[in-house]
Design a protein around this motif. Structure first.
Motif, PDB file in Angstrom:
ATOM      1  N   UNK A  98     -30.199  19.719  10.192  1.00  0.00           N
ATOM      2  CA  UNK A  98     -31.249  20.297   9.343  1.00  0.00           C
ATOM      3  C   UNK A  98     -30.880  21.714   8.930  1.00  0.00           C
ATOM      4  N   UNK A  99     -30.310  22.473   9.862  1.00  0.00           N
ATOM      5  CA  UNK A  99     -29.890  23.840   9.545  1.00  0.00           C
ATOM      6  C   UNK A  99     -28.840  23.823   8.448  1.00  0.00           C
ATOM      7  N   UNK A 100     -27.944  22.871   8.542  1.00  0.00           N
ATOM      8  CA  UNK A 100     -26.914  22.721   7.523  1.00  0.00           C
ATOM      9  C   UNK A 100     -27.558  22.456   6.155  1.00  0.00           C
ATOM     10  N   UNK A 101     -28.594  21.609   6.153  1.00  0.00           N
ATOM     11  CA  UNK A 101     -29.330  21.340   4.917  1.00  0.00           C
ATOM     12  C   UNK A 101     -29.942  22.614   4.358  1.00  0.00           C
ATOM     13  N   UNK A 102     -30.474  23.440   5.259  1.00  0.00           N
ATOM     14  CA  UNK A 102     -31.052  24.710   4.823  1.00  0.00           C
ATOM     15  C   UNK A 102     -29.998  25.587   4.173  1.00  0.00           C
ATOM     16  N   UNK A 103     -28.772  25.555   4.709  1.00  0.00           N
ATOM     17  CA  UNK A 103     -27.701  26.357   4.123  1.00  0.00           C
ATOM     18  C   UNK A 103     -27.389  25.878   2.710  1.00  0.00           C
ATOM     19  N   UNK A 104     -27.445  24.564   2.504  1.00  0.00           N
ATOM     20  CA  UNK A 104     -27.214  24.021   1.165  1.00  0.00           C
ATOM     21  C   UNK A 104     -28.313  24.512   0.230  1.00  0.00           C
ATOM     22  N   UNK A 105     -29.556  24.470   0.704  1.00  0.00           N
ATOM     23  CA  UNK A 105     -30.674  24.960  -0.121  1.00  0.00           C
ATOM     24  C   UNK A 105     -30.469  26.441  -0.441  1.00  0.00           C
ATOM     25  N   UNK A 106     -30.030  27.206   0.563  1.00  0.00           N
ATOM     26  CA  UNK A 106     -29.789  28.634   0.319  1.00  0.00           C
ATOM     27  C   UNK A 106     -28.748  28.820  -0.764  1.00  0.00           C
ATOM     28  N   UNK A 107     -27.714  27.975  -0.756  1.00  0.00           N
ATOM     29  CA  UNK A 107     -26.710  28.055  -1.815  1.00  0.00           C
ATOM     30  C   UNK A 107     -27.375  27.786  -3.159  1.00  0.00           C
ATOM     31  N   UNK A 108     -28.335  26.865  -3.158  1.00  0.00           N
ATOM     32  CA  UNK A 108     -29.083  26.570  -4.376  1.00  0.00           C
ATOM     33  C   UNK A 108     -29.855  27.793  -4.856  1.00  0.00           C
ATOM     34  N   UNK A 109     -30.490  28.491  -3.906  1.00  0.00           N
ATOM     35  CA  UNK A 109     -31.262  29.677  -4.282  1.00  0.00           C
ATOM     36  C   UNK A 109     -30.339  30.762  -4.828  1.00  0.00           C
TER      37      UNK A 109
END
Lengths: 195, 650, 286
Positions: free
Chosen positions: B502-513
């Motif tokens: 899940x943390x990894x997913x958050x990092x992907x979202x952060x890249x999106x932001x």
């Protein structure tokens, strides 16, 4: 002639439409407080029930005062429609005095309860009573302040369509508070004596 | 004497923990940067006269969007801390203490719901609704400004604890009693929560009244209710929910505050207090609130899908009725938030079944969106990508919702991470994707230049993939017995690998932001190249595209006459008007700012029991209101000659 | 097209990862590995709901992806009917489809809600065992009124026996009592009693937890649950009786003090009517 102009202006006045919507939201706040009162009306935590604390004659006096004040307020608005500033001021002053009388009685009632040990911190029932009736009393106070402001406006400004709209909103507000009081009288003072 | 001046305030309240010092320094630096830039470019007067005192809904809308963006980044810091903590916290190896962690997810919830999502949507509504109904302004321009500034005051109050107080509420975003009562929470955190919500709630209420009056009363001639764009319809539904639900929030948080300030007993554990009543009242507001968050988005998606399929929306009437039914039903489902409180099978089933019934109009909406695309010519512009991504996530999130609507099934997933994953799927998939779709769709209209498409699409994919990687593990964790709001757990539960994914997913979202920030920067840099000269960059169907980008202060030189649904589509090729008339517009006013400053002071005083400050705040705001009511010259006239000049210049 | 292929690949990967994780962690997915009669019935309901949802979701999903693929602007072979509107018949179908699914689910929910009502006593040839539970900051006190023993953060009972938990809280805000392997959860509130019934199907050790945030010690408010054979249970009760620690007024006052990660404790006898006293405490002044 002039009456009719003002009347039609009020009918399409956008601010009055919005004010009615606001009054509905205020009604919902009261509804939530009413619901809480009804849920908590028996939660006296070992204290006296409502029927032994509330005095119906007092509540009745407050009701009559408010009803009369609604009448005097309506007379004031009528005078505004007829452009009779002096008469309007007199009627609103009378309404103001009645409002003060109402507050005086209510504050006295609160003080008496607190003195007897039945303050809002005593139980959930008393918390909900003080809050519901107190919120109404706060609205009355705001209404009285508003009334003073409008009396000032009548004295020192012209009765333009804009200003008549403002006075009208104050009058509706006052009637609204009387309307809510009817429910308080029935539910809080009346119902608790019966159920 | 000291107690009189300072109330409960002591030196202890000043920042002395790493995060309060960090937060204070950061906020101070931001303000300092703004002050330096404004002074250097001599823009103080411009800021005050052109923006802060403005009554123009386009400007107020932009301010809402900027404010919401700040709060978005503020809320994302919370997200980063939560995910990091949970990925590390097996057997107590997390870096945050339990109490602090609890404060973080509480502020995360309140900020995201009240200030980010609602902030963005009020922004879009301000921008677009007057344009779409062919009006010049909202019904009450001053109230519009006041509503915005009260929301800002609430936003300041929710962050004030960094500087003074040190602690926010640790109760979860809804401050459930009796955990939030004085007995279990004597500090100021819960009071900050209550009063920031009361202030912004008042702002929302005023906005709700304003938009309803505007939509009912200020539509252009010919625009009947059944010819309004769907964004206007669903916003109207959302506003109706606001005016009926927010008063309940006002009442219940007020009662909670009375318990805390005056030691009353609405929700305490003894003296007759009723904990279950808090649940009922707060969710009576809470459920309509989530529909307030999603209904405007539904309307937006309808328009975006229709525009980018180059086809009229499939069965407009059905869409309107579906939205109205959803609005009505949303009042009847609140108990599904606490099936486990033991109301009994009849009551539980009733609420469960009504919750399932909401799935019917929701399903109709989805089917019609797909049908709109059927036999259309789909263009995959960024707003359309967000919309299609939304439908996919909405299907998933909605499914998990209906699944939980079955009370016994809910007994096993209530308050677990399954629940968290469900509502985040809904809020992110519907509301947040809606924010991004709306931003990319309407940005050219308001700012005058289009956003960079390439980085927009990259951002979308990062968000979409990131969302799945981040939240699918949470669904599984829920079934593994993982409850929500945990600051630590035992490694033997086997939960840690899922948290790490899940943390990894958050990092992907952060890249999106980060990509989105990059998109804004690049678009501003290239703005002269991407200028929208036609006012209609997407070949739109509704009236906002009939104006220039950005539109003039008065929106339309002459209010158009509407002939049907998709009003602009019908008049697209008609001649431009040459006759001009005088236009009346509201003046700017600083009263909204002043009143909100006094409101903030009153709120701060209430939190710290500084009685004189409370009185000062209340008297100040009331005095301002009274003073303003004597201002009889609120409008100014833009002469026809000036209008002609502005129009010919385009 | 390329995006479609990538999208399908992504979802396939997601599915495969989920499958792998399940193989390794399957045992720990407690809701899907029910060990009690109630949790088993809840799982049946969950699977039924899931199946219904997938039945309507999967076709919709496929329809969406197919439409998006077929009618993309670059795919010039497909029909473009910009003025196409849909009539009443079409709308009736669209409203009817989800209505049918919801209708089936609603009927099933009504039945299941009654069947799985936590307040409902379970029918069983074995005699019911009553355990009273008090949620205190941040530990669980279990009182066995029939055996006159008590324990903290530990509960044991025989398998294949209907257990009746009577739950309340003391000095603690709203709590939720949850043993995922055995049954759903229920709230426990000060001054009120909520019953919960379950029946463990075999022998085993499970975790119980608090599922409603109640302060600092919330995350560590777990307890051990053991279902053992009838004989093992009787032996255990006798062992506890020999610990000679009384849960009297003083000991209970000690327990009321907030503590996090409280160690297990056992009491050989319990003050008379302790549970009822606790419940009544909040309802009237002392």
């Amino acid at each position: 002639m002039m009456e009719k102009e003002l009347d039609t202006e009020l009918k399409s006045d956008a601010k009055i439409f919005g004010f009615w919507i606001y009054l509905m939201t205020d009604l919902i706040v009261f509804a939530a407080l009413f619901a809480s009162f009804i849920v908590l009306r028996k939660s006296t935590f070992g204290g006296l029930p409502a029927s032994e604390i509330f005095e119906l004659p007092l509540a009745l006096s407050e009701t009559i005062i408010l009803l009369v004040s609604s009448f005097t307020c309506a007379m004031g608005m009528l005078a505004i429609h007829q452009r009779q500033k002096k008469a309007a001021l007199l009627w609103f002053a009378l309404t103001f005095v009645l409002g003060i009388a109402f507050l005086f009685l209510e504050i006295n009632e609160f003080a008496k309860f607190i003195h007897e040990g039945n303050g809002p911190g005593r139980s959930a029932f008393l918390s909900s009573f003080f809050t519901l009736v107190g919120t109404h009393g706060t609205h009355i106070t705001v209404g009285l302040l508003w009334m003073v402001v409008e009396m000032f406006r009548i004295s020192y400004r012209t009765l333009s369509a804009q200003n008549v709209s403002r006075i009208f909103r104050m009058v509706i507000f006052w009637h609204f508070l009387d309307f809510v009081w009817i429910f308080i009288f029935t539910t809080v003072y009346g119902m608790t004596h019966l159920i | 004497m000291k107690k009189f001046i300072f109330g409960k305030l002591t030196l202890d309240a000043l920042p002395h923990q790493w995060f309060t010092i960090g937060g204070t320094v950061f906020m101070f630096l931001m303000v300092l940067t703004a002050v330096i830039i404004l002074t250097k470019y001599k823009r103080w007067s411009w800021l005050w006269h052109d923006w802060l005192t403005s009554t123009d809904p386009k400007k107020i809308g932009t301010m809402y969007v900027i404010f919401a963006t700040f709060m978005f980044f503020r809320g994302m810091i919370d997200v980063a801390l939560i995910w990091l903590q949970q990925a590390l916290a097996a057997d107590g190896e997390g870096f945050l203490e339990a109490g602090h962690f609890q404060e973080i997810f509480t502020s995360h919830g309140d900020i995201m719901v009240f200030f980010v999502t609602m902030g963005y949507f009020f922004g879009f509504m301000n921008w677009i609704i007057p344009l779409q109904i062919g009006a010049r302004d909202l019904s009450y321009p001053f109230l519009n400004s006041l509503g915005f500034w009260l929301t800002v005051a609430g936003g300041l109050l929710i962050n004030a604890f960094f500087i003074i107080g040190g602690h926010f509420a640790n109760t979860g975003w809804l401050a459930i009693a009796p955990l939030s009562s004085l007995e279990f929470n004597p500090g100021v955190g819960v009071d900050y929560l209550i009063w920031s919500l009361q202030l912004s709630g008042l702002g929302s209420l005023l906005a709700g009244i304003n938009f309803i009056a505007t939509i009912i009363k200020k539509r252009a001639p010919g625009m009947t209710l059944m010819r309004m764009p769907l964004f206007v319809w669903t916003s109207l539904c959302g506003m109706v929910l606001i005016i009926s639900a927010f008063p309940v929030l006002t009442a219940v948080t007020f009662m909670l505050w009375l318990d805390r300030f005056f030691e009353m007993h609405f929700f305490t554990v003894s003296h007759g207090g009723n904990q279950m009543m808090y649940f009922n009242l707060i969710w009576m507001w809470g459920h309509p609130e989530v529909y307030i968050l999603v209904l405007p988005a539904f309307g937006m998606y309808s328009e975006i899908i229709s525009t980018f399929s180059q086809k009229q929306i499939s069965n407009y009437t059905s869409m309107v009725w579906a939205s109205i039914i959803i609005t009505g039903l949303s009042y009847l489902v609140w108990l599904h938030h606490f099936f486990t409180m033991g109301a009994g099978p009849e009551v539980n089933s009733f609420f469960g079944i009504v919750t399932m019934i909401i799935a019917i109009p929701s399903g109709v909406l989805v089917f019609n969106w797909i049908q709109t695309m059927l036999k259309g010519k789909i263009v995959f512009a960024t707003p359309m990508c967000w919309s299609i991504g939304f439908i996919i996530i909405f299907l998933l999130g909605g499914m998990t919702g209906v699944f939980m609507a079955s009370p016994p099934a809910d007994f096993q997933v209530h308050n677990s991470l399954f629940l968290i994953a469900h509502f985040h799927a809904q809020i992110i998939g519907i509301a947040l994707f809606g924010v991004f779709a709306g931003l990319t769709y309407w940005f050219p209209k308001i700012m005058g230049f289009t956003l960079d498409e390439k980085s927009g699409k990259v951002a979308f994919w990062l968000w979409f993939v990131g969302f799945y990687v981040a939240f699918t593990p949470l669904f599984i964790l829920g079934f593994m017995g993982a409850t929500r709001r945990l600051d630590t757990y035992r490694a033997e539960t086997g939960w840690q690998p899922f948290f790490i994914i899940a943390l990894f997913g958050f990092l992907i979202i952060s890249a999106g932001i980060i990509t989105q920030v990059y998109q804004i920067i690049v678009s501003i840099r290239d703005r002269k190249l991407n200028r929208d000269t036609t006012g209609d960059p997407w070949n739109g169907r509704t009236l906002e595209w009939a104006t220039t980008s950005p539109p003039p202060a008065y929106n339309f030189a002459k209010i158009p006459t509407v002939e049907g649904i998709d009003a602009f589509w019908l008049i697209k090729n008609k001649q431009r008007l040459r006759e001009y008339e005088d236009i009346e517009l509201p003046k700017n006013t600083g009263m909204g700012v002043y009143i909100s400053i006094f409101a903030f002071l009153a709120g701060f005083g209430i939190v710290w029991h500084i009685h004189w400050l409370i009185v000062l705040g209340i008297i100040g705001s009331v005095a301002c209101l009274i003073r303003f009511s004597f201002d009889e010259h609120r409008d100014y006239i833009l002469p026809a000659a000036k209008v002609a000049l502005l129009e010919e210049a385009q | 097209m390329k995006t479609m292929k990538l999208l399908s690949l992504f979802f396939a990967l997601l599915g495969i990862t989920a499958a792998i994780l399940y193989i390794f962690f399957g045992e720990k997915v407690q809701v899907f590995q029910p060990k009690g009669i109630i949790s088993k019935q809840i799982l049946d309901l969950i699977l039924f709901n899931l199946a219904l949802m997938v039945a309507i979701l999967l076709p919709t999903f496929i329809w969406l992806l197919f439409t998006v693929w077929k009618y993309r602007a670059s795919h010039t072979q497909s029909e473009y009917k910009p003025e196409k509107t849909y009539g009443k018949f079409n709308q009736c179908i669209l409203w009817l489809l989800p209505s049918c699914v919801v209708f089936i689910m609603a009927l099933h929910t009504w039945k299941a809600a009654h069947q799985l009502d936590p307040y409902k006593r379970m029918s069983s040839p074995a005699e019911e065992l009553v355990i009273q539970v008090v949620a205190i900051d941040w530990k669980w006190l279990f009182i066995y009124p029939q055996q006159d023993i008590a324990c903290v953060n530990f509960v044991q009972f025989p398998e294949k026996t209907p257990i009746r938990f009577e739950l309340t809280a003391d000095g603690s805000p709203m709590n939720s009592f949850w043993i995922p392997s055995l049954s759903g959860q229920i709230y426990c509130m000060t001054g009120m009693v909520t019953p919960l019934h379950l029946n463990a199907e075999g022998v085993g050790t499970y975790t119980g937890k608090a599922a409603e945030i109640n302060g600092e010690g919330y995350a560590k408010m777990n307890f051990v649950v053991i279902s053992s054979t009838e004989n093992e249970f009787d032996d255990w009760v006798n062992d506890v009786r020999e610990s000679h620690t009384q849960l009297d007024h003083q000991a209970y006052a000690e327990l009321l003090k907030p503590s996090i990660d409280h160690p297990q404790q056992f009491y050989s006898s319990v003050k008379k009517d302790l549970f009822n006293t606790i419940v009544m405490k909040a309802n009237s002044p002392i």
